[in-house]
Design a protein around this motif. Structure first.
Motif, PDB file in Angstrom:
ATOM      1  N   ARG A 246       0.824  -1.201   0.000  1.00 28.66           N
ATOM      2  CA  ARG A 246       0.000   0.000   0.000  1.00 28.66           C
ATOM      3  C   ARG A 246       0.863   1.258   0.000  1.00 28.66           C
ATOM      4  O   ARG A 246       2.082   1.187   0.203  1.00 28.66           O
ATOM      5  CB  ARG A 246      -0.940  -0.002   1.206  1.00 28.66           C
ATOM      6  N   LYS A 308     -10.742   4.076   4.353  1.00 30.17           N
ATOM      7  CA  LYS A 308      -9.402   4.563   4.049  1.00 30.17           C
ATOM      8  C   LYS A 308      -8.432   4.219   5.173  1.00 30.17           C
ATOM      9  O   LYS A 308      -7.263   3.891   4.922  1.00 30.17           O
ATOM     10  CB  LYS A 308      -9.436   6.072   3.799  1.00 30.17           C
ATOM     11  N   TYR A 311      -7.503   0.636   4.773  1.00 29.07           N
ATOM     12  CA  TYR A 311      -6.528   0.489   3.680  1.00 29.07           C
ATOM     13  C   TYR A 311      -5.132   0.867   4.162  1.00 29.07           C
ATOM     14  O   TYR A 311      -4.158   0.138   3.927  1.00 29.07           O
ATOM     15  CB  TYR A 311      -6.931   1.365   2.500  1.00 29.07           C
ATOM     16  N   GLN A 322     -13.811  -5.056  -1.014  1.00 32.19           N
ATOM     17  CA  GLN A 322     -12.555  -5.465  -1.635  1.00 32.19           C
ATOM     18  C   GLN A 322     -12.610  -5.309  -3.149  1.00 32.19           C
ATOM     19  O   GLN A 322     -11.640  -4.901  -3.781  1.00 32.19           O
ATOM     20  CB  GLN A 322     -12.256  -6.921  -1.277  1.00 32.19           C
ATOM     21  N   THR A 325     -12.847  -1.260  -3.983  1.00 32.72           N
ATOM     22  CA  THR A 325     -11.949  -0.318  -3.318  1.00 32.72           C
ATOM     23  C   THR A 325     -10.527  -0.514  -3.809  1.00 32.72           C
ATOM     24  O   THR A 325      -9.965  -1.588  -3.661  1.00 32.72           O
ATOM     25  CB  THR A 325     -12.002  -0.495  -1.781  1.00 32.72           C
TER      26      THR A 325
END
Length: 348
Positions: A246, A308, A311, A322, A325
Protein backbone atom coordinates in the motif's frame (compact mmCIF):
# COMPACT_ATOMS: atom_id res chain seq x y z
CA UNK A 1 11.89 -62.39 -27.16
CA UNK A 2 9.99 -59.93 -24.96
CA UNK A 3 11.19 -56.40 -24.60
CA UNK A 4 12.93 -55.49 -21.31
CA UNK A 5 10.57 -53.58 -19.04
CA UNK A 6 12.09 -50.83 -16.93
CA UNK A 7 11.15 -51.49 -13.26
CA UNK A 8 10.27 -47.81 -12.70
CA UNK A 9 9.33 -44.63 -14.55
CA UNK A 10 10.41 -41.06 -13.78
CA UNK A 11 8.44 -37.87 -14.03
CA UNK A 12 8.87 -34.32 -12.78
CA UNK A 13 6.71 -32.44 -10.25
CA UNK A 14 7.91 -28.94 -9.52
CA UNK A 15 11.70 -29.05 -9.68
CA UNK A 16 12.02 -32.61 -8.35
CA UNK A 17 11.82 -36.00 -10.03
CA UNK A 18 9.39 -38.63 -8.77
CA UNK A 19 9.21 -42.30 -9.66
CA UNK A 20 6.49 -44.89 -10.07
CA UNK A 21 7.03 -48.62 -10.10
CA UNK A 22 4.95 -51.80 -10.02
CA UNK A 23 3.97 -53.97 -7.09
CA UNK A 24 4.77 -57.71 -7.21
CA UNK A 25 1.23 -58.37 -8.50
CA UNK A 26 1.69 -55.89 -11.36
CA UNK A 27 -0.24 -52.94 -9.90
CA UNK A 28 1.30 -49.56 -10.62
CA UNK A 29 2.19 -47.71 -7.41
CA UNK A 30 1.73 -44.03 -6.60
CA UNK A 31 4.58 -41.62 -7.14
CA UNK A 32 7.36 -41.11 -4.63
CA UNK A 33 9.98 -38.39 -4.58
CA UNK A 34 13.61 -39.09 -5.35
CA UNK A 35 14.68 -35.79 -3.83
CA UNK A 36 16.71 -35.16 -7.00
CA UNK A 37 16.45 -32.24 -9.42
CA UNK A 38 18.53 -33.99 -12.09
CA UNK A 39 17.09 -36.87 -14.12
CA UNK A 40 20.44 -38.67 -14.13
CA UNK A 41 20.67 -38.40 -10.35
CA UNK A 42 17.07 -39.58 -10.01
CA UNK A 43 17.80 -42.59 -12.24
CA UNK A 44 20.88 -43.47 -10.18
CA UNK A 45 18.80 -43.15 -6.99
CA UNK A 46 16.16 -45.55 -8.33
CA UNK A 47 18.74 -47.98 -9.67
CA UNK A 48 20.25 -48.19 -6.19
CA UNK A 49 16.82 -48.80 -4.65
CA UNK A 50 16.29 -51.60 -7.17
CA UNK A 51 19.64 -53.20 -6.31
CA UNK A 52 18.81 -52.96 -2.59
CA UNK A 53 15.43 -54.57 -3.15
CA UNK A 54 13.58 -51.54 -1.76
CA UNK A 55 12.27 -50.00 -4.98
CA UNK A 56 8.76 -51.11 -4.18
CA UNK A 57 7.23 -50.71 -0.76
CA UNK A 58 3.57 -50.77 0.13
CA UNK A 59 3.98 -48.22 2.93
CA UNK A 60 5.44 -44.76 2.58
CA UNK A 61 6.69 -43.01 5.70
CA UNK A 62 5.82 -39.38 6.39
CA UNK A 63 9.48 -38.29 6.25
CA UNK A 64 9.97 -39.89 2.83
CA UNK A 65 6.81 -38.37 1.34
CA UNK A 66 7.54 -34.86 2.63
CA UNK A 67 11.29 -34.86 1.99
CA UNK A 68 11.10 -31.84 -0.39
CA UNK A 69 7.37 -31.14 -0.02
CA UNK A 70 7.64 -27.61 1.43
CA UNK A 71 10.79 -26.49 -0.38
CA UNK A 72 10.33 -23.26 -2.32
CA UNK A 73 10.68 -25.28 -5.54
CA UNK A 74 9.05 -28.40 -4.12
CA UNK A 75 5.65 -29.93 -4.80
CA UNK A 76 3.32 -27.78 -2.68
CA UNK A 77 4.53 -24.28 -3.48
CA UNK A 78 5.00 -24.99 -7.21
CA UNK A 79 1.57 -26.65 -7.34
CA UNK A 80 -0.21 -23.56 -5.99
CA UNK A 81 -1.85 -21.15 -8.41
CA UNK A 82 -1.09 -18.21 -6.13
CA UNK A 83 2.57 -17.43 -5.50
CA UNK A 84 3.60 -17.73 -1.85
CA UNK A 85 5.64 -15.08 -0.05
CA UNK A 86 9.08 -15.94 1.39
CA UNK A 87 7.54 -15.47 4.84
CA UNK A 88 4.90 -18.16 4.18
CA UNK A 89 7.46 -20.60 2.80
CA UNK A 90 9.75 -20.09 5.79
CA UNK A 91 6.81 -20.47 8.18
CA UNK A 92 5.67 -23.79 6.67
CA UNK A 93 9.22 -25.12 6.62
CA UNK A 94 9.63 -24.19 10.28
CA UNK A 95 6.43 -26.02 11.22
CA UNK A 96 7.54 -29.06 9.25
CA UNK A 97 10.98 -29.10 10.91
CA UNK A 98 9.99 -28.28 14.49
CA UNK A 99 6.60 -29.99 14.88
CA UNK A 100 5.56 -32.37 12.11
CA UNK A 101 8.77 -34.26 11.34
CA UNK A 102 9.72 -34.93 14.99
CA UNK A 103 6.31 -36.50 15.57
CA UNK A 104 5.42 -38.18 12.26
CA UNK A 105 8.71 -38.91 10.50
CA UNK A 106 8.74 -42.69 11.17
CA UNK A 107 4.97 -43.17 10.82
CA UNK A 108 3.55 -44.68 7.63
CA UNK A 109 1.11 -42.38 5.90
CA UNK A 110 -1.40 -45.24 5.76
CA UNK A 111 -1.32 -45.37 9.58
CA UNK A 112 -2.27 -41.71 10.06
CA UNK A 113 -5.95 -41.71 10.99
CA UNK A 114 -8.45 -39.77 13.09
CA UNK A 115 -7.00 -41.03 16.38
CA UNK A 116 -3.42 -40.26 15.29
CA UNK A 117 -4.32 -36.67 14.46
CA UNK A 118 -6.37 -36.10 17.62
CA UNK A 119 -3.48 -37.48 19.71
CA UNK A 120 -1.04 -35.18 17.91
CA UNK A 121 -3.25 -32.15 18.59
CA UNK A 122 -3.43 -33.08 22.26
CA UNK A 123 0.38 -33.35 22.22
CA UNK A 124 0.60 -29.77 20.92
CA UNK A 125 -1.87 -28.57 23.55
CA UNK A 126 0.13 -30.21 26.34
CA UNK A 127 3.23 -28.36 25.10
CA UNK A 128 1.45 -25.12 26.00
CA UNK A 129 1.09 -23.81 22.45
CA UNK A 130 -1.61 -21.23 21.75
CA UNK A 131 -4.79 -22.11 19.88
CA UNK A 132 -3.59 -19.93 16.99
CA UNK A 133 -0.27 -21.79 16.74
CA UNK A 134 -1.93 -25.20 16.98
CA UNK A 135 -4.42 -24.27 14.27
CA UNK A 136 -1.62 -23.22 11.92
CA UNK A 137 0.36 -26.42 12.55
CA UNK A 138 -2.75 -28.53 11.93
CA UNK A 139 -3.41 -26.60 8.70
CA UNK A 140 0.06 -27.50 7.39
CA UNK A 141 -0.44 -31.15 8.36
CA UNK A 142 -3.84 -31.13 6.64
CA UNK A 143 -2.15 -30.08 3.39
CA UNK A 144 0.15 -33.11 3.50
CA UNK A 145 -2.72 -35.47 4.29
CA UNK A 146 -4.85 -34.09 1.43
CA UNK A 147 -2.02 -34.66 -1.05
CA UNK A 148 -1.39 -38.17 0.29
CA UNK A 149 -5.10 -38.94 -0.09
CA UNK A 150 -5.06 -37.69 -3.71
CA UNK A 151 -2.00 -39.89 -4.34
CA UNK A 152 -3.95 -42.85 -2.87
CA UNK A 153 -1.40 -43.43 -0.11
CA UNK A 154 -4.24 -43.26 2.42
CA UNK A 155 -7.76 -44.57 1.86
CA UNK A 156 -9.70 -41.75 3.51
CA UNK A 157 -8.96 -38.18 4.54
CA UNK A 158 -9.21 -38.27 8.37
CA UNK A 159 -9.44 -34.48 8.58
CA UNK A 160 -13.07 -34.58 7.46
CA UNK A 161 -13.85 -35.81 10.98
CA UNK A 162 -11.65 -33.29 12.83
CA UNK A 163 -13.44 -30.22 14.19
CA UNK A 164 -11.33 -27.07 14.68
CA UNK A 165 -10.45 -25.96 18.19
CA UNK A 166 -12.41 -23.03 19.55
CA UNK A 167 -10.32 -20.24 21.02
CA UNK A 168 -12.09 -19.06 24.16
CA UNK A 169 -9.00 -17.34 25.57
CA UNK A 170 -8.54 -14.61 22.95
CA UNK A 171 -8.06 -11.23 24.65
CA UNK A 172 -9.00 -7.97 23.00
CA UNK A 173 -5.95 -5.74 22.58
CA UNK A 174 -6.69 -2.16 23.61
CA UNK A 175 -5.32 0.93 21.91
CA UNK A 176 -3.07 3.46 23.60
CA UNK A 177 -4.80 6.75 24.24
CA UNK A 178 -3.25 9.90 22.80
CA UNK A 179 -2.00 10.85 26.25
CA UNK A 180 -0.41 7.40 26.68
CA UNK A 181 1.34 7.66 23.31
CA UNK A 182 2.73 11.01 24.50
CA UNK A 183 4.04 9.38 27.69
CA UNK A 184 5.62 6.51 25.73
CA UNK A 185 7.26 8.97 23.33
CA UNK A 186 8.58 11.23 26.11
CA UNK A 187 9.98 8.35 28.18
CA UNK A 188 11.34 6.23 25.35
CA UNK A 189 15.09 6.47 24.88
CA UNK A 190 16.38 8.54 21.98
CA UNK A 191 17.32 5.42 20.03
CA UNK A 192 13.70 4.36 19.68
CA UNK A 193 11.65 7.57 19.59
CA UNK A 194 11.48 7.29 15.81
CA UNK A 195 9.68 3.95 16.00
CA UNK A 196 6.99 5.39 18.26
CA UNK A 197 6.19 8.19 15.82
CA UNK A 198 6.34 6.02 12.71
CA UNK A 199 3.94 3.40 14.06
CA UNK A 200 1.57 5.85 15.75
CA UNK A 201 1.28 8.10 12.68
CA UNK A 202 1.17 5.47 9.93
CA UNK A 203 -0.40 2.38 11.51
CA UNK A 204 2.35 0.15 10.13
CA UNK A 205 3.09 -3.14 11.83
CA UNK A 206 6.41 -3.32 13.68
CA UNK A 207 8.05 -5.50 11.00
CA UNK A 208 6.79 -3.15 8.30
CA UNK A 209 8.00 -0.01 10.03
CA UNK A 210 11.43 -1.50 10.67
CA UNK A 211 11.97 -2.10 6.95
CA UNK A 212 11.24 1.43 5.72
CA UNK A 213 13.94 4.00 4.96
CA UNK A 214 14.07 7.30 3.08
CA UNK A 215 14.61 5.24 -0.09
CA UNK A 216 11.06 3.93 0.23
CA UNK A 217 9.57 7.45 0.18
CA UNK A 218 8.10 8.81 -3.06
CA UNK A 219 7.61 12.56 -3.65
CA UNK A 220 4.75 13.24 -6.08
CA UNK A 221 1.95 15.73 -6.67
CA UNK A 222 3.05 18.02 -3.85
CA UNK A 223 3.16 15.44 -1.08
CA UNK A 224 5.21 12.42 0.03
CA UNK A 225 4.19 8.83 0.65
CA UNK A 226 5.79 5.57 1.78
CA UNK A 227 5.64 2.98 -0.99
CA UNK A 228 5.19 0.11 1.43
CA UNK A 229 6.22 -3.17 -0.20
CA UNK A 230 8.62 -4.78 2.30
CA UNK A 231 8.86 -5.98 5.88
CA UNK A 232 11.85 -6.83 8.07
CA UNK A 233 11.91 -10.60 8.53
CA UNK A 234 14.75 -13.01 9.31
CA UNK A 235 17.19 -10.07 9.48
CA UNK A 236 16.51 -8.85 5.95
CA UNK A 237 13.97 -7.03 3.81
CA UNK A 238 11.35 -9.38 2.39
CA UNK A 239 8.28 -8.68 0.23
CA UNK A 240 4.91 -8.22 1.88
CA UNK A 241 1.93 -10.32 0.94
CA UNK A 242 0.32 -8.72 -2.09
CA UNK A 243 -2.79 -7.68 -0.16
CA UNK A 244 -0.69 -5.69 2.32
CA UNK A 245 1.18 -3.59 -0.27
CA UNK A 246 0.00 0.00 0.00
CA UNK A 247 0.90 3.69 -0.23
CA UNK A 248 0.88 5.73 3.00
CA UNK A 249 1.04 9.55 2.76
CA UNK A 250 3.32 11.16 5.35
CA UNK A 251 4.13 14.69 6.45
CA UNK A 252 7.67 15.83 5.47
CA UNK A 253 9.00 15.70 9.04
CA UNK A 254 8.34 11.99 9.27
CA UNK A 255 10.91 11.17 6.58
CA UNK A 256 13.84 11.62 8.96
CA UNK A 257 12.34 9.08 11.36
CA UNK A 258 12.53 6.26 8.81
CA UNK A 259 15.66 4.43 9.85
CA UNK A 260 16.24 1.03 11.35
CA UNK A 261 17.52 -0.08 14.76
CA UNK A 262 18.79 -3.64 15.03
CA UNK A 263 18.30 -3.85 18.80
CA UNK A 264 14.65 -4.86 18.48
CA UNK A 265 14.63 -6.78 21.77
CA UNK A 266 15.85 -3.65 23.57
CA UNK A 267 12.97 -1.76 21.98
CA UNK A 268 10.40 -4.24 23.30
CA UNK A 269 11.97 -4.22 26.76
CA UNK A 270 11.92 -0.43 26.97
CA UNK A 271 8.25 -0.07 26.06
CA UNK A 272 7.41 -2.91 28.48
CA UNK A 273 8.77 -0.87 31.38
CA UNK A 274 6.75 2.17 30.31
CA UNK A 275 3.40 0.49 29.61
CA UNK A 276 3.52 -1.32 32.96
CA UNK A 277 2.96 2.05 34.66
CA UNK A 278 -0.42 2.52 32.90
CA UNK A 279 -3.61 1.71 34.76
CA UNK A 280 -5.01 -1.76 34.02
CA UNK A 281 -2.29 -2.35 31.41
CA UNK A 282 -2.41 -6.15 31.81
CA UNK A 283 -6.19 -6.38 31.55
CA UNK A 284 -6.09 -4.08 28.51
CA UNK A 285 -3.47 -6.37 26.90
CA UNK A 286 -1.32 -3.39 25.91
CA UNK A 287 1.77 -3.97 23.78
CA UNK A 288 3.91 -2.32 21.13
CA UNK A 289 1.12 -3.27 18.71
CA UNK A 290 -1.19 -0.91 20.63
CA UNK A 291 0.47 1.98 18.76
CA UNK A 292 -1.04 0.58 15.57
CA UNK A 293 -4.40 0.30 17.33
CA UNK A 294 -4.05 3.93 18.37
CA UNK A 295 -3.64 4.96 14.72
CA UNK A 296 -6.75 3.05 13.66
CA UNK A 297 -8.92 4.15 16.59
CA UNK A 298 -7.90 7.82 16.81
CA UNK A 299 -7.90 8.53 13.06
CA UNK A 300 -11.40 7.06 12.69
CA UNK A 301 -12.60 9.03 15.71
CA UNK A 302 -11.18 12.18 14.08
CA UNK A 303 -13.40 11.72 11.04
CA UNK A 304 -11.13 9.91 8.57
CA UNK A 305 -13.13 7.57 6.31
CA UNK A 306 -13.01 4.13 8.01
CA UNK A 307 -12.41 2.35 4.69
CA UNK A 308 -9.40 4.56 4.05
CA UNK A 309 -8.06 3.89 7.54
CA UNK A 310 -8.42 0.14 6.97
CA UNK A 311 -6.53 0.49 3.68
CA UNK A 312 -3.70 2.49 5.31
CA UNK A 313 -3.46 -0.10 8.09
CA UNK A 314 -3.23 -2.93 5.57
CA UNK A 315 -6.36 -4.72 6.73
CA UNK A 316 -8.06 -7.01 4.23
CA UNK A 317 -11.34 -5.58 3.01
CA UNK A 318 -14.20 -8.03 2.53
CA UNK A 319 -16.88 -8.65 -0.05
CA UNK A 320 -17.83 -5.72 -2.27
CA UNK A 321 -15.49 -3.45 -0.32
CA UNK A 322 -12.56 -5.47 -1.63
CA UNK A 323 -13.89 -5.57 -5.20
CA UNK A 324 -14.64 -1.87 -5.53
CA UNK A 325 -11.95 -0.32 -3.32
CA UNK A 326 -8.59 0.45 -4.89
CA UNK A 327 -7.04 3.41 -3.09
CA UNK A 328 -3.88 5.24 -4.09
CA UNK A 329 -1.85 7.67 -2.01
CA UNK A 330 -3.62 10.66 -3.62
CA UNK A 331 -6.98 9.26 -2.43
CA UNK A 332 -6.04 9.28 1.26
CA UNK A 333 -4.18 12.56 1.72
CA UNK A 334 -6.65 13.72 4.40
CA UNK A 335 -4.56 11.62 6.78
CA UNK A 336 -1.82 14.28 6.49
CA UNK A 337 -3.82 16.84 8.48
CA UNK A 338 -4.40 14.27 11.22
CA UNK A 339 -0.69 13.32 11.22
CA UNK A 340 0.28 16.99 11.55
CA UNK A 341 -1.94 17.45 14.59
CA UNK A 342 -0.68 14.29 16.33
CA UNK A 343 2.97 14.95 15.40
CA UNK A 344 2.86 18.46 16.87
CA UNK A 345 1.22 17.19 20.06
CA UNK A 346 3.77 14.43 20.58
CA UNK A 347 6.94 16.35 19.75
CA UNK A 348 6.26 19.73 21.35
Amino acid sequence: MSRYKQPYSLYKRGNYYYYKTYSPDGVRTTGKTTGCTSKNQARAYCDQLYKDGSLWSHDVKYAEYTQTFFDADGLYFTDRQKKASPHTIAQYQSIQKNHLLPYFQKINLSDINYTTIKTFRLHLTNKGLSIKSITLIMTVLKIVIEYAFRDRLILTDPFIYIKPLKDTTTKHRDAFTLEEVKIVYDRMGERFKNQILVMALTGMRIKESLAQTIDDVVDADGFSYIDLQYQWYNCKKQPLKHGSVRQIPIIPELKEYLYFHEQVNDLYAEIQDIKSTFENYAQRNLSFHSLRHFFITNSKASGINPLKVEYLAGHSLKGQQQVYTNFRASDVTEILEWQRKIFDYLTK
